[in-house]
Design an enzyme around this catalytic site. Sequence first.
Site, PDB file in Angstrom:
ATOM      1  N   VAL A 146       7.737  16.346  14.246  1.00 46.23           N
ATOM      2  CA  VAL A 146       8.478  17.338  15.025  1.00 46.23           C
ATOM      3  C   VAL A 146       7.662  18.631  15.073  1.00 46.23           C
ATOM      4  CG1 VAL A 146      10.637  18.606  15.230  1.00 46.23           C
ATOM      5  CG2 VAL A 146      10.640  16.302  14.242  1.00 46.23           C
ATOM      6  N   ARG A 200      -5.516  11.765   2.126  1.00 46.63           N
ATOM      7  CA  ARG A 200      -4.707  10.561   2.346  1.00 46.63           C
ATOM      8  C   ARG A 200      -5.583   9.323   2.355  1.00 46.63           C
ATOM      9  NH1 ARG A 200       0.503  11.872   5.919  1.00 46.63           N
ATOM     10  NH2 ARG A 200       0.547  14.096   5.580  1.00 46.63           N
ATOM     11  N   LYS A 223      11.435   5.054   3.559  1.00 41.22           N
ATOM     12  CA  LYS A 223      12.053   4.814   4.869  1.00 41.22           C
ATOM     13  C   LYS A 223      12.008   3.320   5.221  1.00 41.22           C
ATOM     14  CE  LYS A 223      12.836   9.205   6.069  1.00 41.22           C
ATOM     15  NZ  LYS A 223      14.092   9.812   6.524  1.00 41.22           N
ATOM     16  N   ASN A 239      22.849  19.269  -0.443  1.00 42.86           N
ATOM     17  CA  ASN A 239      22.790  19.747  -1.839  1.00 42.86           C
ATOM     18  C   ASN A 239      21.827  20.932  -1.974  1.00 42.86           C
ATOM     19  OD1 ASN A 239      20.341  18.533  -1.583  1.00 42.86           O
ATOM     20  ND2 ASN A 239      20.475  17.279  -3.446  1.00 42.86           N
ATOM     21  N   ARG A 251      16.283  21.236  -0.729  1.00 38.53           N
ATOM     22  CA  ARG A 251      15.090  21.678  -0.021  1.00 38.53           C
ATOM     23  C   ARG A 251      14.792  23.146  -0.335  1.00 38.53           C
ATOM     24  NH1 ARG A 251      11.283  22.955   0.998  1.00 38.53           N
ATOM     25  NH2 ARG A 251       9.917  22.892   2.820  1.00 38.53           N
ATOM     26  N   TYR A 286       6.801   8.510   0.319  1.00 44.38           N
ATOM     27  CA  TYR A 286       7.857   8.951   1.242  1.00 44.38           C
ATOM     28  C   TYR A 286       8.086   7.935   2.356  1.00 44.38           C
ATOM     29  CZ  TYR A 286       9.386  10.938   5.667  1.00 44.38           C
ATOM     30  OH  TYR A 286       9.998  11.106   6.877  1.00 44.38           O
ATOM     31  N   ASN A 318       2.546  22.195  13.880  1.00 42.93           N
ATOM     32  CA  ASN A 318       3.077  23.511  13.511  1.00 42.93           C
ATOM     33  C   ASN A 318       2.119  24.265  12.603  1.00 42.93           C
ATOM     34  OD1 ASN A 318       5.340  23.450  15.066  1.00 42.93           O
ATOM     35  ND2 ASN A 318       6.814  23.234  13.377  1.00 42.93           N
ATOM     36  N   ARG A 319       1.450  23.555  11.696  1.00 42.92           N
ATOM     37  CA  ARG A 319       0.484  24.211  10.825  1.00 42.92           C
ATOM     38  C   ARG A 319      -0.680  24.815  11.620  1.00 42.92           C
ATOM     39  NH1 ARG A 319      -0.792  23.150   5.476  1.00 42.92           N
ATOM     40  NH2 ARG A 319      -2.706  21.998   5.935  1.00 42.92           N
TER      41      ARG A 319
HETATM   42  N1  LIG Z   1      10.293  17.140  10.231  1.00 39.99           N
HETATM   43  C1  LIG Z   1       9.629  16.129  10.773  1.00 39.99           C
HETATM   44  O1  LIG Z   1       8.555  16.276  11.383  1.00 39.99           O
HETATM   45  C2  LIG Z   1      10.195  14.746  10.664  1.00 39.99           C
HETATM   46  C3  LIG Z   1       9.492  13.704  11.256  1.00 39.99           C
HETATM   47  C4  LIG Z   1       9.993  12.406  11.162  1.00 39.99           C
HETATM   48  C5  LIG Z   1      11.185  12.167  10.472  1.00 39.99           C
HETATM   49  N2  LIG Z   1      11.854  13.203   9.893  1.00 39.99           N
HETATM   50  C6  LIG Z   1      13.097  12.890   9.156  1.00 39.99           C
HETATM   51  O2  LIG Z   1      14.158  13.699   9.611  1.00 39.99           O
HETATM   52  C7  LIG Z   1      15.001  14.057   8.523  1.00 39.99           C
HETATM   53  C8  LIG Z   1      15.143  15.567   8.477  1.00 39.99           C
HETATM   54  O3  LIG Z   1      13.835  16.147   8.350  1.00 39.99           O
HETATM   55  P1  LIG Z   1      13.692  17.706   8.121  1.00 39.99           P
HETATM   56  O4  LIG Z   1      12.327  18.078   8.559  1.00 39.99           O
HETATM   57  O5  LIG Z   1      14.878  18.385   8.693  1.00 39.99           O
HETATM   58  O6  LIG Z   1      13.740  17.766   6.506  1.00 39.99           O
HETATM   59  P2  LIG Z   1      14.271  18.951   5.571  1.00 39.99           P
HETATM   60  O7  LIG Z   1      13.666  18.707   4.226  1.00 39.99           O
HETATM   61  O8  LIG Z   1      14.063  20.263   6.222  1.00 39.99           O
HETATM   62  O9  LIG Z   1      15.850  18.667   5.504  1.00 39.99           O
HETATM   63  C9  LIG Z   1      16.419  17.693   4.692  1.00 39.99           C
HETATM   64  C10 LIG Z   1      17.739  18.247   4.158  1.00 39.99           C
HETATM   65  O10 LIG Z   1      18.377  17.247   3.353  1.00 39.99           O
HETATM   66  C11 LIG Z   1      18.839  17.846   2.154  1.00 39.99           C
HETATM   67  N3  LIG Z   1      18.879  16.792   1.107  1.00 39.99           N
HETATM   68  C12 LIG Z   1      17.850  16.111   0.564  1.00 39.99           C
HETATM   69  N4  LIG Z   1      18.285  15.250  -0.378  1.00 39.99           N
HETATM   70  C13 LIG Z   1      19.635  15.385  -0.441  1.00 39.99           C
HETATM   71  C14 LIG Z   1      20.659  14.792  -1.231  1.00 39.99           C
HETATM   72  N5  LIG Z   1      20.388  13.880  -2.181  1.00 39.99           N
HETATM   73  N6  LIG Z   1      21.946  15.170  -1.020  1.00 39.99           N
HETATM   74  C15 LIG Z   1      22.246  16.103  -0.079  1.00 39.99           C
HETATM   75  N7  LIG Z   1      21.319  16.706   0.698  1.00 39.99           N
HETATM   76  C16 LIG Z   1      20.024  16.349   0.505  1.00 39.99           C
HETATM   77  C17 LIG Z   1      17.865  18.973   1.872  1.00 39.99           C
HETATM   78  O11 LIG Z   1      18.437  19.989   1.056  1.00 39.99           O
HETATM   79  C18 LIG Z   1      17.536  19.475   3.273  1.00 39.99           C
HETATM   80  O12 LIG Z   1      18.395  20.507   3.686  1.00 39.99           O
HETATM   81  C19 LIG Z   1      14.364  13.520   7.263  1.00 39.99           C
HETATM   82  O13 LIG Z   1      15.037  12.352   6.854  1.00 39.99           O
HETATM   83  C20 LIG Z   1      12.951  13.224   7.687  1.00 39.99           C
HETATM   84  O14 LIG Z   1      12.423  12.125   6.959  1.00 39.99           O
HETATM   85  C21 LIG Z   1      11.377  14.483   9.973  1.00 39.99           C
END
Ligand SMILES: NC(=O)c1ccc[n+]([C@@H]2O[C@H](COP(=O)([O-])OP(=O)(O)OC[C@H]3O[C@@H](n4cnc5c(N)ncnc54)[C@H](O)[C@@H]3O)[C@@H](O)[C@H]2O)c1
Lengths: 406, 406
Positions: free
Chosen positions: B219, B330, B193, B32, B35, B189, B248-249
């Site tokens: 990641v 936190r 999960k 959608n 983000r 958040y 990354n930061r």
């Molecule tokens: N990035 C990390 O370090 C990390 C670590 C652990 C877990 N995760 C998990 O991996 C997954 C992806 O992480 P990411 O870093 O790519 O996040 P991100 O926010 O970059 O990507 C999430 C995507 O989902 C879309 N989205 C959110 N709600 C939606 C909805 N209701 N309908 C349709 N699309 C929707 C957003 O537009 C976005 O493009 C997440 O579930 C996150 O919890 C990420």
Amino acid sequence: MKIAVLGGDGFVGWPTSLHLSARGHEVHIIDNLSRRWIDTELGVQSLTPMDSIQERTRIWHQETGRRIHFHLLDLASEYERLKSWLAEHKPDAIVHFAQQRAAPYSMKSDRHKNYTVNNNVNATHHVLNAIVEVGLDAHLVHLGTMGVYGYSTIGAAIPEGYLSVGVETLSGDTVQQEILYPANPGSIYHMTKCLDQLLFQYYAKNDGLRITDLHQGIVWGTHTEETRLHDQLINRFDYDGDYGTVLNRFLIQAAIGYPLTVHGTGGQTRAFIHIQDSVRCIEIALSNAPKRGDRVKIFNQMTETHRVRDLAEMVAKLTGAKITYLPNPRKEAPENDLIVKNDQFMELGLNPITLKEGLLAEVVDVARKYSYRVDRNRIPCVSAWTKDLAPTIERDPEGRRLKSVS
Amino acid sequence: MKIAVLGGDGFVGWPTSLHLSARGHEVHIIDNLSRRWIDTELGVQSLTPMDSIQERTRIWHQETGRRIHFHLLDLASEYERLKSWLAEHKPDAIVHFAQQRAAPYSMKSDRHKNYTVNNNVNATHHVLNAIVEVGLDAHLVHLGTMGVYGYSTIGAAIPEGYLSVGVETLSGDTVQQEILYPANPGSIYHMTKCLDQLLFQYYAKNDGLRITDLHQGIVWGTHTEETRLHDQLINRFDYDGDYGTVLNRFLIQAAIGYPLTVHGTGGQTRAFIHIQDSVRCIEIALSNAPKRGDRVKIFNQMTETHRVRDLAEMVAKLTGAKITYLPNPRKEAPENDLIVKNDQFMELGLNPITLKEGLLAEVVDVARKYSYRVDRNRIPCVSAWTKDLAPTIERDPEGRRLKSVS
Ligand SMILES: NC(=O)c1ccc[n+]([C@@H]2O[C@H](COP(=O)([O-])OP(=O)(O)OC[C@H]3O[C@@H](n4cnc5c(N)ncnc54)[C@H](O)[C@@H]3O)[C@@H](O)[C@H]2O)c1
Ligand SMILES: NC(=O)c1ccc[n+]([C@@H]2O[C@H](COP(=O)([O-])OP(=O)(O)OC[C@H]3O[C@@H](n4cnc5c(N)ncnc54)[C@H](O)[C@@H]3O)[C@@H](O)[C@H]2O)c1
């Protein structure tokens, strides 16, 4: 105390509101009246003729001189109004009944599943979030269900919320820990109550909220001391396949000469509590609030356990009714044992009303009195737990008048 | 395979979509684009200049001849469209990234808490509900987080999802049981999960859905083999206080000569994985689906653990950056150990990219290249976990330009 009763127009919420008002508390009912709308959706009605909430509170004032205030508010979709309401009224305690509470209704269709998850999770989360945001120190008492435990036990008694387990550490020692009892819900409805538990655990830990969760058994009976005061204070009494719960259904079926409908072998053991005790337990919980920083206080709000077929036999014996065994629409173990601890309420002075107390006959009398209001087509439970189980249910061409087949 | 990638426009979803497309799968992104809207809300942008999803998929086709399809759909509010889409496209597998994923964003205000709970719970529940309703046998692979375990362990290694515990039965014997690891989330958040886990457990049990939940570590990195193919295939790279994740930061801070901001003592130990491995793990999970009737398959998707201050020191050494210690917004233990099992991915052939691999320098190079795009005011983390912790954060008169103070 100033007490907000969320869902105070419902089957347990209404007698609780009367009971707390009778004890001198300032009671505010918050309800969106969704349960009345669901009656309309399903084309059913309470066996007892139930007045509007405005009329019921008027009669209560007329009979007792006490006021119960009513506020129409949807907890799941009106967060900002909830917040303003809490900021303005600053209740000392909040009793939270306001959820979709029927397992069969939650399983009717994908729409009903979505509604139940969305309504129940958001209602609970909004309340928690708003308490923190407003900076209230209100004690939140929530009605959960025995169903969070699941019904297949490992031969251990069900403790009050927390289970002591042994965990092996890296050094090879086993350390004993208390954990939230592992969730094992049997329906979408029950699952939402498991989600609630995690929400409560989180907000108690992060924000120091004071929360009590009451894992309630199946409520039976209809009258309490206060609902008996006037005909128009009468409680809701559900008999339909979605909202009617097992013992009350048997008693109504007996009253109208309908066979008692037992699902499967009737070997499922369940926990029960009379509505009068349910109301008393809530009062006890309110006077025994946890302190800030405590973990969530969990009580098992039940007084006895019975096997479903034993209940059917007991009612059959009392009334002369017949029993029919129907295929079980639920996905569950056909037989289970259930031993439940309820030490906390017993220690705090609960003196349980058991099935032997003669109140079964009172319920049959109420049911007979209003039996002219029963639509027999609404009695069968027609929600199937899975697509595989759906063929056990018969539908008419419009898909509306539904009957279970054996 | 035909694969639906929910949230395929995100940081992990985009390189996953490319990787799966490169391996010959038919990839459909559903997103959608919320983000991108959140970037707008916060007034921040990806460090890397990121094209529209339509443009990115066009470039992918131009470079490789392969097509990635994009569908704009909100999983949390458009259930009926989701169902029609699944019925029409019948994917073999669904990878579910589509949730609000930043802990600090989820704690910003009551509105952000409500948004995160509502979006994340309904997105996951709608997917599960629709799979059942459409009668699909698709394998659902969900991205969870290591955060579901909580970070204070009892000196036991964190297993892959299920913990073996000893429970005392009525007869006094202790029986060993495998239970879902008791949830202990540290933010709204992370809590969502944990709610997801119960939804998965329920749908696997009741409806036989085939589900894999990947508990992912933090990641790091930005490029994968496929994003390197063309400038316009570049991945999102978040550095702001809400979405930027710790390693990354640090790398970005080092690249622009900003001191590395360590919260508290930096004694928190966390689990990490490189973006390239993350993408590989998802591919491995897709080729090792559970069978119908199996419990949810849980992997720990991480390759190494590090203490935050050790990471800061490592980056400081590599780049010459300075370190500052800020108060921790936190609510968490200041120091913790963390031992995590990831045997399943290792046995399935994952050959991890570790911090020693030299890729740290690559990330610093990317950060330097785009450092002109950094808004230094957006670097501090300004969400506080509780009202008590809020004063640690400094606000300007409009409450917008926020800075942490030490
Ligand atoms: N990035 C990390 O370090 C990390 C670590 C652990 C877990 N995760 C998990 O991996 C997954 C992806 O992480 P990411 O870093 O790519 O996040 P991100 O926010 O970059 O990507 C999430 C995507 O989902 C879309 N989205 C959110 N709600 C939606 C909805 N209701 N309908 C349709 N699309 C929707 C957003 O537009 C976005 O493009 C997440 O579930 C996150 O919890 C990420
Ligand atoms: N009745 C039982 O046997 C039983 C057993 C165990 C637990 N419980 C629990 O006790 C509680 C009360 O049960 P009950 O039998 O009185 O149910 P009920 O359906 O009669 O009452 C619930 C009330 O909450 C209201 N409500 C629902 N969603 C709302 C929302 N979003 N905003 C405002 N109001 C809302 C309804 O209109 C209704 O008046 C429930 O949470 C239920 O899960 C009941």
